[in-house]
Design a protein around this motif. Structure first.
Motif, PDB file in Angstrom:
ATOM      1  N   ALA A  16      -9.570 -78.759  40.897  1.00 23.89           N
ATOM      2  CA  ALA A  16      -8.917 -77.461  41.117  1.00 23.89           C
ATOM      3  C   ALA A  16      -8.944 -76.596  39.843  1.00 23.89           C
ATOM      4  CB  ALA A  16      -7.499 -77.669  41.628  1.00 23.89           C
ATOM      5  N   VAL A  17      -7.779 -76.117  39.416  1.00 22.34           N
ATOM      6  CA  VAL A  17      -7.715 -75.196  38.278  1.00 22.34           C
ATOM      7  C   VAL A  17      -8.194 -75.856  36.998  1.00 22.34           C
ATOM      8  CG1 VAL A  17      -6.175 -73.780  36.876  1.00 22.34           C
ATOM      9  CG2 VAL A  17      -5.865 -73.869  39.345  1.00 22.34           C
ATOM     10  N   THR A  18      -7.846 -77.120  36.803  1.00 19.47           N
ATOM     11  CA  THR A  18      -8.323 -77.836  35.615  1.00 19.47           C
ATOM     12  C   THR A  18      -9.834 -77.927  35.610  1.00 19.47           C
ATOM     13  OG1 THR A  18      -6.283 -79.132  35.506  1.00 19.47           O
ATOM     14  CG2 THR A  18      -8.195 -80.004  34.345  1.00 19.47           C
ATOM     15  N   GLY A  19     -10.414 -78.197  36.776  1.00 20.56           N
ATOM     16  CA  GLY A  19     -11.862 -78.232  36.878  1.00 20.56           C
ATOM     17  C   GLY A  19     -12.498 -76.898  36.551  1.00 20.56           C
ATOM     18  N   ALA A  20     -11.865 -75.807  36.951  1.00 21.45           N
ATOM     19  CA  ALA A  20     -12.388 -74.480  36.645  1.00 21.45           C
ATOM     20  C   ALA A  20     -12.386 -74.228  35.132  1.00 21.45           C
ATOM     21  CB  ALA A  20     -11.570 -73.414  37.364  1.00 21.45           C
ATOM     22  N   LEU A  21     -11.329 -74.669  34.452  1.00 22.02           N
ATOM     23  CA  LEU A  21     -11.265 -74.485  32.998  1.00 22.02           C
ATOM     24  C   LEU A  21     -12.316 -75.339  32.286  1.00 22.02           C
ATOM     25  CD1 LEU A  21      -7.393 -74.436  32.563  1.00 22.02           C
ATOM     26  CD2 LEU A  21      -8.945 -72.519  32.201  1.00 22.02           C
ATOM     27  N   LEU A  22     -12.529 -76.566  32.748  1.00 18.52           N
ATOM     28  CA  LEU A  22     -13.575 -77.406  32.167  1.00 18.52           C
ATOM     29  C   LEU A  22     -14.955 -76.806  32.411  1.00 18.52           C
ATOM     30  CD1 LEU A  22     -12.191 -80.921  33.165  1.00 18.52           C
ATOM     31  CD2 LEU A  22     -12.307 -79.958  30.863  1.00 18.52           C
ATOM     32  N   THR A  23     -15.117 -76.134  33.550  1.00 21.87           N
ATOM     33  CA  THR A  23     -16.376 -75.452  33.841  1.00 21.87           C
ATOM     34  C   THR A  23     -16.636 -74.340  32.842  1.00 21.87           C
ATOM     35  OG1 THR A  23     -16.155 -75.955  36.195  1.00 21.87           O
ATOM     36  CG2 THR A  23     -17.619 -74.156  35.609  1.00 21.87           C
ATOM     37  N   VAL A  24     -15.585 -73.609  32.460  1.00 19.65           N
ATOM     38  CA  VAL A  24     -15.723 -72.548  31.461  1.00 19.65           C
ATOM     39  C   VAL A  24     -16.234 -73.116  30.135  1.00 19.65           C
ATOM     40  CG1 VAL A  24     -14.440 -70.882  30.073  1.00 19.65           C
ATOM     41  CG2 VAL A  24     -13.984 -71.069  32.519  1.00 19.65           C
ATOM     42  N   VAL A  25     -15.698 -74.258  29.730  1.00 24.52           N
ATOM     43  CA  VAL A  25     -16.142 -74.890  28.479  1.00 24.52           C
ATOM     44  C   VAL A  25     -17.606 -75.293  28.580  1.00 24.52           C
ATOM     45  CG1 VAL A  25     -15.756 -76.787  26.878  1.00 24.52           C
ATOM     46  CG2 VAL A  25     -13.820 -75.699  27.985  1.00 24.52           C
TER      47      VAL A  25
END
Length: 402
Positions: A372-381
């Motif tokens: 979810a949201v954590t995955g989206a932030l890791l995607t940004v990195v």
């Protein structure tokens, strides 16, 4: 008057630009917060999605002005950029409207007003760059504070009185437009007339030079912006618009960092016009600023999540590891990109941006449905790391600039 705001004889101070950037980012942050508070998470998510739909197109039609304004070997008058931006933003608004009619027709009114606000932001950036060229760094900070107040006060009043998002955005756009034209443009225009940077012939053909120099940079920036928006699109697809709100709050930490980076890179590029500037030393100095800023931002967002009863992202430490990782990588990305631009390697920025967008999409499809949201932030990195390595490989930026 103008003379009282010019920093005559002073060394340009990037802190004025950093302060202006933080104020603007804070205004955007508070806008989302006001919409969330008065209209709920769902409508706040619609506003964020409208911003994401318009973002890439308006970055492209912005002609990479923040990158090219001080990168051109022969300075270009403000009027040339102004004409080019008015034309490109009109085309961008039309393209965004057509796209929205197909992908999210229910958001057409919101997106139209977001387009107007983004065009005003772009023109405001042009006038701020003009002030910087003439040494008015303090004026940039003052105008940023004034415009943020002009932006927020009508928004808050409209939301309190009518609880209608479209009406609030319309009132805000009118107030912001009047301020940008009457205050920002007036000051910048008077400076350009008093201290012209080009001859009459150059000014007459300036819009063509702005288009020629800006389209390649704008394309690269637009693809990078699209890459940044990919996690938002995937979150909205898998979890709905409401999931965008906690993600947006977390990424506003990165937005604030990018604002600081933009300000420092402008100073670095302006100084590099006169003499070579070390990249590694600038990276260390910049990291010393942005990393504490990121830590404070994480703390502030955690407290805000608790206050607004949003999705408890603060319970997942990996989310904040991702934000901290991005805070370390982004300064290197911006400096490597600036080094390429100074060497006029515009086409490589497009290639690298495409690679980063592909990596973001692949990573997002794999991990966002589960994390979810954590995955989206890791995607940004993931996207930032791919872009950094691509920039370094494309131009060997560090070695050439040190």
């Amino acid at each position: 008057m103008i003379g009282s705001q010019i920093l005559q004889g002073r060394r340009p101070h990037s802190m004025y630009l950093v302060g202006a950037s933080i104020i603007r980012t804070g205004g955007q942050f508070l806008t989302v917060s006001l919409i969330t508070l008065f209209l709920g998470v769902e409508q706040a998510g619609q506003y964020v999605l409208a911003m994401a739909i318009a973002a890439s197109i308006f970055v492209f039609t912005g002609l990479g002005i923040n990158s090219t304004f001080f990168a051109l070997k022969v300075p270009l008058a403000m009027s040339g950029y102004e004409r080019a931006l008015l034309f490109s933003y009109s085309a961008g608004a039309l393209a965004t409207g057509v796209l929205t009619a197909f992908v999210a027709p229910n958001l057409l009114g919101i997106v139209a007003l977001v387009c107007l606000l983004k065009a005003l932001d772009g023109l405001s950036d042009l006038y701020a760059l003009t002030l910087q060229r003439h040494g008015q760094y303090r004026a940039v900070l003052t105008l940023a504070a004034e415009r943020t107040a002009v932006y927020l006060i009508p928004t808050a009043l409209a939301l309190v009185l009518w609880r209608n998002l479209v009406l609030a955005l319309f009132i805000t756009a009118v107030a912001s437009g009047v301020f940008v034209l009457a205050r920002n443009r007036s000051l910048a225009h008077r400076l350009e007339r008093a201290l012209p940077v080009t001859g009459p012939g150059d000014a007459a053909n300036g819009w063509r030079r702005a288009m020629t120099s800006g389209l390649q940079v704008g394309a690269g920036d637009a693809i990078a912006s699209l890459a940044t928006a990919i996690p938002q699109y995937l979150l909205s697809f898998y979890l709905g618009a409401a999931a965008l709100v906690p993600f947006t709050y977390a990424t506003y930490i990165l937005v604030a960092i990018e604002m600081v980076l933009n300000a420092r890179i402008l100073i670095w590029m302006k100084r590099a016009q006169q003499q070579r500037q070390p990249v590694v030393g600038e990276y260390v100095r910049t990291l010393a600023i942005v990393f504490p800023l990121g830590a404070l931002g994480i703390l502030g967002v955690i407290l805000l999540f608790k206050a607004l009863n949003l999705e408890p992202l603060f319970t997942d430490p990996w989310a904040w590891v991702a934000v901290a990782g991005a805070a370390v990588v982004l300064p290197a990305v911006y400096l490597a990109n600036a080094a390429l631009l100074r060497k006029n390697l515009y086409h490589w920025t497009i290639v690298v941006s495409v690679a980063a967008a592909a990596a973001l999409f692949l990573c997002g499809v794999l991990i966002i449905p589960q994390w979810a949201v954590t995955g989206a932030l890791l995607t940004v990195v993931c996207g930032a790391v791919v872009r950094l390595f691509g920039l370094l490989i494309a131009g060997r930026a560090w070695q050439r600039e040190t």
